[in-house]
Design a protein around this motif. Structure first.
Motif, PDB file in Angstrom:
ATOM      1  N   THR A 128       0.493  -1.511   0.283  1.00 32.11           N
ATOM      2  CA  THR A 128      -0.587   0.252   0.234  1.00 32.11           C
ATOM      3  C   THR A 128       1.136   0.811  -0.579  1.00 32.11           C
ATOM      4  N   LEU A 129       0.824   1.847  -1.213  1.00 28.22           N
ATOM      5  CA  LEU A 129       1.374   3.563  -0.832  1.00 28.22           C
ATOM      6  C   LEU A 129       0.575   4.314   0.115  1.00 28.22           C
ATOM      7  N   GLY A 130       1.107   5.275   1.048  1.00 28.92           N
ATOM      8  CA  GLY A 130       0.419   5.560   2.682  1.00 28.92           C
ATOM      9  C   GLY A 130       0.888   6.811   2.639  1.00 28.92           C
ATOM     10  N   GLY A 131       0.305   8.204   2.702  1.00 25.79           N
ATOM     11  CA  GLY A 131       0.366   9.819   2.686  1.00 25.79           C
ATOM     12  C   GLY A 131      -0.047   9.900   3.622  1.00 25.79           C
ATOM     13  N   ASP A 132       0.340  11.485   4.554  1.00 29.93           N
ATOM     14  CA  ASP A 132      -0.442  12.306   5.047  1.00 29.93           C
ATOM     15  C   ASP A 132      -0.904  13.186   4.783  1.00 29.93           C
ATOM     16  N   ALA A 133      -1.965  13.781   4.966  1.00 33.33           N
ATOM     17  CA  ALA A 133      -3.352  14.020   4.335  1.00 33.33           C
ATOM     18  C   ALA A 133      -3.983  15.514   6.092  1.00 33.33           C
ATOM     19  N   ASN A 134      -3.759  16.638   5.348  1.00 31.21           N
ATOM     20  CA  ASN A 134      -4.856  18.091   6.261  1.00 31.21           C
ATOM     21  C   ASN A 134      -6.197  16.865   6.258  1.00 31.21           C
TER      22      ASN A 134
END
Length: 127
Positions: free
Chosen positions: A6-12
């Protein structure tokens, strides 16, 4: 056999980015994943990796060290006029979804790719 990942990312706003990227990639919300501070999308055909985001308080502060390339033109050999038409059509669709066009990269007078930002400023390319 390849490892599933899985590609994971941070977000507002994880749900905003999930909706944008689902539309951009033809993905769908991950069934059963319902978190207020996270969102996940999956390839409906099961071929591509899942992509997820978790809410963080800080905004993006620097250039991505990893980014997505949306490859709408397929694999070579290309009809260069058709390749450019496909790239520009995808860019226009992404602009309608909230992306921002940053610049076009030309190689020997031929469109190579377009650099864009998603709604939270993450860089990606359309080629």
């Amino acid at each position: 056999m390849a490892t599933h990942w899985t590609l994971g990312g941070d977000a507002n706003d994880p749900h905003l980015l999930a909706a944008f990227w689902a539309a951009a990639l033809g993905y769908v919300p991950e069934p059963g994943y319902d978190e207020p501070d996270g969102a996940s999308i999956v390839d409906p055909d099961g071929a591509g990796p899942a992509i997820g985001w978790l809410r963080v308080p800080e905004t993006k502060a620097a250039k991505n060290r990893l980014h997505v390339d949306i490859r709408v033109a397929g694999e070579p050999p290309w009809d260069m006029a058709e390749r450019e038409r496909l790239i520009r059509a995808k860019v226009d669709a992404l602009l309608d979804l909230g992306a921002i066009r940053i610049r076009e990269e030309q190689y020997d007078g031929v469109l190579g790719h377009v650099v864009m930002h998603d709604p939270e400023g993450n860089e990606f390319c359309v080629a």
